[in-house]
Design an enzyme around this catalytic site. Structure first.
Site, PDB file in Angstrom:
ATOM      1  N   ARG A 114      -8.830  -0.358   4.093  1.00 38.88           N
ATOM      2  CA  ARG A 114      -8.044   0.476   3.561  1.00 38.88           C
ATOM      3  C   ARG A 114      -6.750   0.099   3.252  1.00 38.88           C
ATOM      4  O   ARG A 114      -6.085   0.548   2.439  1.00 38.88           O
ATOM      5  CB  ARG A 114      -8.014   1.866   4.680  1.00 38.88           C
ATOM      6  CG  ARG A 114      -9.251   2.608   4.911  1.00 38.88           C
ATOM      7  CD  ARG A 114      -8.753   3.853   5.507  1.00 38.88           C
ATOM      8  NE  ARG A 114      -7.563   4.377   5.063  1.00 38.88           N
ATOM      9  CZ  ARG A 114      -6.586   4.870   5.866  1.00 38.88           C
ATOM     10  NH1 ARG A 114      -6.567   4.663   7.232  1.00 38.88           N
ATOM     11  NH2 ARG A 114      -5.315   5.232   5.260  1.00 38.88           N
ATOM     12  N   LYS A 145       0.679  -1.281   0.198  1.00 40.10           N
ATOM     13  CA  LYS A 145      -0.055  -0.090  -0.128  1.00 40.10           C
ATOM     14  C   LYS A 145       0.861   1.321   0.089  1.00 40.10           C
ATOM     15  O   LYS A 145       0.623   2.259  -0.716  1.00 40.10           O
ATOM     16  CB  LYS A 145      -0.987   0.075   1.331  1.00 40.10           C
ATOM     17  CG  LYS A 145      -1.182   1.389   1.801  1.00 40.10           C
ATOM     18  CD  LYS A 145      -2.212   1.164   2.869  1.00 40.10           C
ATOM     19  CE  LYS A 145      -2.641   2.208   3.787  1.00 40.10           C
ATOM     20  NZ  LYS A 145      -1.394   3.270   4.062  1.00 40.10           N
ATOM     21  N   ASN A 146       1.955   1.302   0.972  1.00 39.28           N
ATOM     22  CA  ASN A 146       2.602   2.567   1.262  1.00 39.28           C
ATOM     23  C   ASN A 146       3.611   2.748  -0.088  1.00 39.28           C
ATOM     24  O   ASN A 146       4.362   3.975  -0.110  1.00 39.28           O
ATOM     25  CB  ASN A 146       3.299   2.646   2.481  1.00 39.28           C
ATOM     26  CG  ASN A 146       2.381   2.815   3.617  1.00 39.28           C
ATOM     27  OD1 ASN A 146       1.204   3.011   3.540  1.00 39.28           O
ATOM     28  ND2 ASN A 146       2.887   2.595   4.780  1.00 39.28           N
ATOM     29  N   ARG A 202      -0.990  14.451  12.653  1.00 34.30           N
ATOM     30  CA  ARG A 202      -0.576  14.315  11.299  1.00 34.30           C
ATOM     31  C   ARG A 202      -0.834  15.550  10.486  1.00 34.30           C
ATOM     32  O   ARG A 202      -1.494  15.761   9.623  1.00 34.30           O
ATOM     33  CB  ARG A 202      -1.448  13.189  10.744  1.00 34.30           C
ATOM     34  CG  ARG A 202      -1.276  11.965  11.353  1.00 34.30           C
ATOM     35  CD  ARG A 202      -1.855  10.964  10.555  1.00 34.30           C
ATOM     36  NE  ARG A 202      -0.706  10.025  10.064  1.00 34.30           N
ATOM     37  CZ  ARG A 202      -0.938   9.038   9.191  1.00 34.30           C
ATOM     38  NH1 ARG A 202      -2.235   8.591   9.129  1.00 34.30           N
ATOM     39  NH2 ARG A 202      -0.133   8.489   8.573  1.00 34.30           N
ATOM     40  N   CYS A 250      -6.259   8.039   8.887  1.00 33.50           N
ATOM     41  CA  CYS A 250      -6.525   7.331  10.163  1.00 33.50           C
ATOM     42  C   CYS A 250      -6.407   8.413  11.065  1.00 33.50           C
ATOM     43  O   CYS A 250      -5.767   9.247  10.844  1.00 33.50           O
ATOM     44  CB  CYS A 250      -5.394   6.300  10.339  1.00 33.50           C
ATOM     45  SG  CYS A 250      -5.679   4.746   9.629  1.00 33.50           S
ATOM     46  N   ASP A 302       3.397   0.914  12.017  1.00 32.49           N
ATOM     47  CA  ASP A 302       2.422   0.126  11.409  1.00 32.49           C
ATOM     48  C   ASP A 302       2.087  -1.105  11.920  1.00 32.49           C
ATOM     49  O   ASP A 302       1.035  -2.077  11.430  1.00 32.49           O
ATOM     50  CB  ASP A 302       2.459   0.216   9.869  1.00 32.49           C
ATOM     51  CG  ASP A 302       2.172   1.560   9.346  1.00 32.49           C
ATOM     52  OD1 ASP A 302       1.740   2.487  10.117  1.00 32.49           O
ATOM     53  OD2 ASP A 302       2.450   1.926   8.199  1.00 32.49           O
TER      54      ASP A 302
END
Ligand code: UD1
Length: 420
Positions: free
Chosen positions: A397, A22-23, A121, A116, A305
């Site tokens: 997600r 994903k990242n 952030r 999230c 994570d």
């Protein structure tokens, strides 16, 4: 609302192939908008954040098309430098488009991104990095206007090695004449993958994976076919699922070289891990052992994570252990739900102290963020009886059909959809 219903107590066993990361996919999709040629991406995970990112690209005038695990992006008809408001609020990585849009249009307007709920952030590091490249930034009512008319290559010092800010500055600099040097850059493997992709498109980036990244500007980037790196966090989550059930798991297409920190902690808990080039095999003991302390850090430290999943494991391990979350300031929201299942976690600020219990009991819990949600599923695999995890869409997600993957290893997990 989507829920996952987990029947606990089954031992997981079997082989699973790790999907694309994903990242890596999200910034690489953003970077695909920097060329007018067509980009072909392979091993693209079918997850909600990727679908939303593709929607944002489409709304900017790019054309994205998915065919199985492949995706094409054509930036030829991209026309807008304004990010769609509603979608940007849903996905934090929409901010990655700032660099590519500036590179194409020298103008960009974005809404403060969502994602999230795991801390403040902010995007100050992204913006100060871009300011160092001559971008004029104006913030107004949650909207950020960037004027790159006088953009230039230069020296960028990041106060903190932010993953997103490093990626954004690299993308903004790729087509600027001259040399840009980023000091105190983040070193995550997904940044290395992004830079490999940019180089495959004709860009010149050196030093990715180290604290100093050097970008030599090129005139233009061209199309490419590129296979995404596998997801070390999904791989780690599946190992954790094996470990919490006393199981035995084999992962193929595993990013073994990027998983040392995760494997080391699982070994501390009594698991045996066999590593080959891209295969990982885990055998777990009847009962896990508590590690004394785990501290999350930027790469190559232990990844934040994977913190929630390790917390779930610690809950049922023998002994007492401590987890310190150094990257995000609000990332223990899953602890309350784990306690409702019978865990003994005490949280104070960025620290969680866990006294291991022999077993957990299934109940109704709520996923509050992506990885915290995954941790509750892991706890459900171990718990006695049935655990219902509400708001499974948060788990979607970042995990490609999570329940199917777990079921292929012998778990019993089903999905329910509620109209509310
Ligand atoms: C990326 C990952 C995310 C991972 C995180 C840390 C993607 C799509 N997401 O997120 O899964 O958890 O790296 O490994 O790749 N910060 C600021 N100002 C900024 C930017 C960040 O203060 O401008 C702070 C954040 O609030 C956080 C810390 O820096 O406390 C780390 O954030 P960052 O490395 O930027 O993470 P993301 O790129 O958002």
């Amino acid at each position: 609302m989507e829920s996952l219903v987990v029947q606990g107590g089954l031992r997981l066993e079997g082989t699973l192939r790790v999907d694309g990361a994903k990242n890596a996919t999200l910034p690489i999709l953003a970077a695909s908008a920097m060329t007018e040629d067509t980009v072909h991406l392979l091993d693209v995970p079918d997850i909600l954040d990727v679908r939303r990112m593709a929607d944002i690209l489409d709304m900017l005038g790019c054309e994205t098309r998915r065919c199985g695990r492949a995706m094409t992006v054509s930036g030829r008809s991209m026309r807008s430098s304004e990010m769609p408001d509603q979608l940007s609020k849903q996905i934090r990585s929409s901010i990655f488009l700032l660099g590519p849009i500036l590179s194409r249009f020298r103008q960009a307007t974005v809404t403060y991104p969502g994602g999230c709920e795991i801390g403040l952030r902010p995007i100050d590091l992204h913006l100060s990095g871009l300011r160092s490249l001559g971008v004029e930034v104006r913030e107004e009512g949650g909207v950020v206007h960037c004027d790159g008319t006088h953009m230039h290559a230069g020296e960028v010092h990041l106060d903190y090695p932010s993953v997103g800010a490093t990626e954004n500055v690299i993308m903004a600099a790729v087509c600027l004449p001259g040399t840009t040097t980023i000091h105190n850059a983040a070193r995550e493997p997904e940044i290395v993958d992004l830079c490999r992709f940019i180089c495959a498109m004709g860009g010149k980036v050196q030093g990715a994976g180290s604290p100093t990244v050097v970008v030599d500007g090129v005139k233009r980037l061209h199309g490419v076919t590129y296979t995404l790196m596998p997801d070390r966090i999904c791989a780690g989550t599946m190992l954790a699922a094996g470990a919490i059930t006393g199981g035995s798991i084999e992962l193929t297409n595993a990013p073994v070289a990027e998983m040392h920190a995760i494997c080391a902690k699982l070994r501390e808990m009594g698991c045996t891990l066999h590593e080959e080039t891209d295969v990982l095999r885990l055998e777990s003991p009847r009962r896990l052992l508590a590690f004394p302390i785990l501290q999350t850090q930027p790469h190559p430290g232990f990844p934040t994570d994977m913190q929630a999943q390790m917390l779930a494991l610690l809950c049922v391990a023998e002994g007492t252990g401590v987890i310190v979350e150094n990257v995000f300031e609000n990332r223990f929201t899953h602890a309350g739900d784990l306690n409702r299942m019978g865990a003994r976690i005490i949280c104070s600020g960025r620290t969680a102290i866990v006294r291991g219990v022999e077993g957990l009991i299934g109940t109704h819990v709520i996923a509050r963020d992506l990885r915290g949600g995954a941790a509750l599923v892991l706890a459900g695999l171990k718990a006695q009886g049935e655990t219902v995890i509400e708001h499974a869409e948060l788990i979607d997600r970042g995990y490609d059909h999570f329940e199917k993957q777990l079921c292929s290893l012998g778990a019993q997990v089903r999905r329910t959809t509620d109209a509310t």
